[in-house]
Design a protein around this motif. Structure first.
Motif, PDB file in Angstrom:
ATOM      1  N   LYS A 129     -35.404  11.456  -8.012  1.00 54.17           N
ATOM      2  CA  LYS A 129     -34.996  11.671  -6.627  1.00 54.17           C
ATOM      3  C   LYS A 129     -33.508  11.475  -6.379  1.00 54.17           C
ATOM      4  O   LYS A 129     -33.074  11.446  -5.232  1.00 54.17           O
ATOM      5  N   SER A 130     -32.716  11.341  -7.447  1.00 56.38           N
ATOM      6  CA  SER A 130     -31.274  11.170  -7.251  1.00 56.38           C
ATOM      7  C   SER A 130     -30.530  11.597  -8.505  1.00 56.38           C
ATOM      8  O   SER A 130     -31.110  11.685  -9.597  1.00 56.38           O
ATOM      9  N   LEU A 163     -36.090  17.245  -4.061  1.00 63.20           N
ATOM     10  CA  LEU A 163     -36.406  15.824  -3.913  1.00 63.20           C
ATOM     11  C   LEU A 163     -35.172  14.976  -3.638  1.00 63.20           C
ATOM     12  O   LEU A 163     -35.296  13.835  -3.185  1.00 63.20           O
ATOM     13  N   TRP A 164     -33.978  15.492  -3.946  1.00 62.49           N
ATOM     14  CA  TRP A 164     -32.761  14.716  -3.643  1.00 62.49           C
ATOM     15  C   TRP A 164     -31.870  15.445  -2.643  1.00 62.49           C
ATOM     16  O   TRP A 164     -30.671  15.217  -2.573  1.00 62.49           O
ATOM     17  N   ASP A 192     -42.640   3.253  -9.741  1.00 64.77           N
ATOM     18  CA  ASP A 192     -42.768   4.297  -8.741  1.00 64.77           C
ATOM     19  C   ASP A 192     -43.854   3.989  -7.708  1.00 64.77           C
ATOM     20  O   ASP A 192     -44.398   4.882  -7.079  1.00 64.77           O
TER      21      ASP A 192
END
Length: 610
Positions: free
Chosen positions: A122-123, A153-154, A509
């Motif tokens: 996510k990053s 997602l990011w 997660d």
């Protein structure tokens, strides 16, 4: 006394001789014949969903030599019970046909389970961390392969070489996006492939560049072949291990048959699918290592080879390996902005998508394939691409005449108004993947606009209303979705994947991970509910479908979609005894709360999982 005893023994000898000779004199009445025709297994006291509309439910079935003898109530199937018959009392548990996944890239899925895993990242920092961890285990010059990333997602920004160059300067890197239509290479990989500022886009593909003309590392659709051409071929041993690994995973999910579209995509070698047939599937078949049934589709560029193989061997190479047909690509994917639409992308107003195959060439290849009775399946995602393929199929029928050909469109994700009825009218199968909508719900409305997305996306119910046939698949390892990572799945990853990675996913997660999944039960739930992760309501609720329609799309309709309905897809007399046992004690319990796992999977009437 002695004379009577002698007479008795003589009579007994004659009787014994008659019994021994009886099989030869009258086999139909012999003990030998009775034993030979008795069932191997009788499943009883079960709630059996047959997927056969003429007899939808049963409570028992008898199985011999891997095929179903009879299905019905216990009194109607008990006749074959004899010496050696094993009875399986399921105490009301729900049983249904083994699931058929209509669209997978099977060996790719098995290979991906052992590569850099970017699903759920996510990053930018997490992206780079995953690559850095993978590079640590590589010697200089060794390729780092993986994928599954999703830029949505990011926030949507696409990755570039600067994200990973500093941590991978001695290793070429290639990381494919989750949809398989875009990938990221680092600068060393670009150098090895000879990609520079002066390299032109290939037909049907894009080398993404900065405003200064510098390659960013991103390659779209057929441009990926520039990198694929210089990546060392995966070894035979790796591919064989991947197939076995993937088969065990499929059985865990209740999948007993898969339709494998191979490792081919725009830009890849057309030889990969043929190599996997000879090096992996035929090897496994001859070595007794096949665990599930596979139906293979080959790149349409090789249609003449497929025709030759059909003529030489027929459609069925063995009880495990079937020849499906040929596959082509009409366009790219929504996530890569390369699906072909009538209107431009909202977030890219000058872009209508890509037509990745010349339509005249595709028409000729389809005509020749169809003329030789080879089934044709074509990837189409955008509304214009779907109409283009339907028009082409219509032309082929006009040229070659009417017959049972079962044309397929793979994905059929976004359809223009009126297109859903064309599928039914033209008898074209919509081979769709419900779980794709879980991550497309957000991105589709950004890329197409809310109105267009809600009018055109994943029109399952409209397709059924137009008398189309739906075949469900996963597109594994392309499809990704958020799943609760239960302990059963954790155990599987620990034993067949990598224990440290599995535990990291599990605890770091928060019990969620993005799993590339071959997962029919969850796909069925998605088709019925259409609720994406994080949403409280359904996306386009009018397109939800009923349980029976969803089950058939993963069983009998999926079998019909590849000419396997004579052997598979329903629990009917004469068909292979491939079935799953589910953790539900009644049909009401099952239909009101679909389980996420199977208790057991049987292939040929033999328990294959657990």
């Amino acid at each position: 006394m002695g004379k009577n005893l002698l007479t008795f023994l003589s009579a007994a000898g004659v009787a014994l001789l008659a019994i021994l000779l009886l099989p030869a004199l009258n086999p139909s009445r012999s003990l030998w014949k009775w034993r030979r025709t008795s069932a191997d297994l009788v499943v009883m006291n079960a709630t059996i969903y047959t997927s056969d509309p003429s007899f939808p439910f049963a409570e028992a079935m008898a199985i011999r030599n891997g095929r179903i003898l009879r299905v019905g109530n216990y009194s109607s199937v008990k006749d074959p019970v004899g010496y050696g018959t094993r009875e399986l009392n399921l105490n009301g548990k729900v049983v249904m046909p083994g699931f058929i996944d209509s669209h997978v890239h099977f060996i790719s899925g098995g290979l991906q389970m052992g590569r850099v895993e970017l699903r759920g990242v996510k990053s930018q920092d997490s992206f780079a961390k995953k690559v850095k961890e993978a590079v640590k285990d590589k010697v200089p010059g060794e390729w780092v392969l993986g994928g599954g990333w999703n830029n949505d997602l990011w926030g949507g920004d696409l990755p570039c070489t600067s994200w990973i160059n500093d941590i991978s300067s001695n290793n070429p890197v290639w990381l494919s996006r989750m949809d398989g239509h875009m990938g990221l290479a680092n600068s060393l990989a670009l150098k090895i492939a000879g990609i520079t500022n002066d390299t032109h886009d290939p037909v049907g593909g894009t080398i993404v560049k900065t405003n200064d003309g510098e390659p960013t590392g991103l390659l779209v659709d057929s441009a990926m072949k520039l990198i694929q051409a210089v990546i060392p071929e995966v070894s035979i041993l790796e591919r064989r291990e991947a197939m076995v690994r993937a088969s065990k995973y499929a059985l865990m999910r209740g999948v007993t048959t898969i339709i494998d579209f191979g490792r081919y995509f725009p830009g890849a070698s057309v030889d990969h699918v043929w190599q996997d047939l000879s090096d992996v599937y035929k090897w496994a078949d001859s070595a007794g290592k096949m665990l599930i049934r596979v139906c293979l589709f080959f790149p349409i560029q090789t249609w003449s080879q497929v025709v030759d193989l059909f003529q030489e061997r027929g459609r069925e190479l063995s009880q495990w390996i079937y020849l499906g047909g040929v596959k082509a690509f009409a366009d790219g994917s929504l996530g890569s902005n390369s699906a072909l639409f009538y209107e431009p992308y909202e977030d890219d107003p000058d872009n209508y998508g890509l037509q990745v195959t010349d339509i005249d060439w595709l028409l000729n290849a389809t005509l020749e394939s169809d003329k030789s009775r080879v089934q044709v399946a074509i990837h189409a995602i955008g509304d214009k691409a779907n109409d283009m393929v339907l028009d082409m199929f219509d032309s082929v029928v006009s040229f070659n005449g009417m017959r049972d050909r079962r044309f397929r469109i793979e994905h059929a994700q976004h359809l223009a108004q009126g297109t859903t009825t064309r599928f039914g009218q033209q008898k074209v199968i919509a081979s769709v993947q419900p779980d794709h909508l879980l991550y497309d719900a957000d991105s589709a409305e950004k890329k197409l606009g809310a109105f267009r997305a809600q009018k055109s996306s994943y029109l399952f119910r409209s397709l059924l209303a137009g008398d189309a046939l739906l075949a469900f698949g996963s597109d594994w390892p392309v499809s990704i979705n958020n799943r609760f990572l239960d302990l059963q799945l954790l155990v599987f990853f620990c034993t067949t994947y990598n224990a440290l990675i599995a535990v990291e996913f599990y605890f770091n997660d928060k019990l969620f991970m993005q799993v590339v999944d071959i997962y029919p039960l969850e796909g069925i739930k998605t088709a019925m509910s259409r609720v994406p992760p994080g949403w409280d309501t359904a996306w386009i609720p009018s397109e939800r479908i009923a349980l029976d329609d969803a089950l058939k799309a993963h069983t009998i309709s999926a079998a019909y979609a590849c000419f396997l309905d004579h052997d598979l897809g329903s629990l009917s007399a004469g068909k292979y005894a491939d079935f799953v046992v589910l953790p539900a004690d009644s049909w009401d319990e099952f239909s009101n709360d679909l389980p996420s796992s199977v208790l057991a999977t049987y292939v040929n009437g033999v328990q294959a999982y657990p």
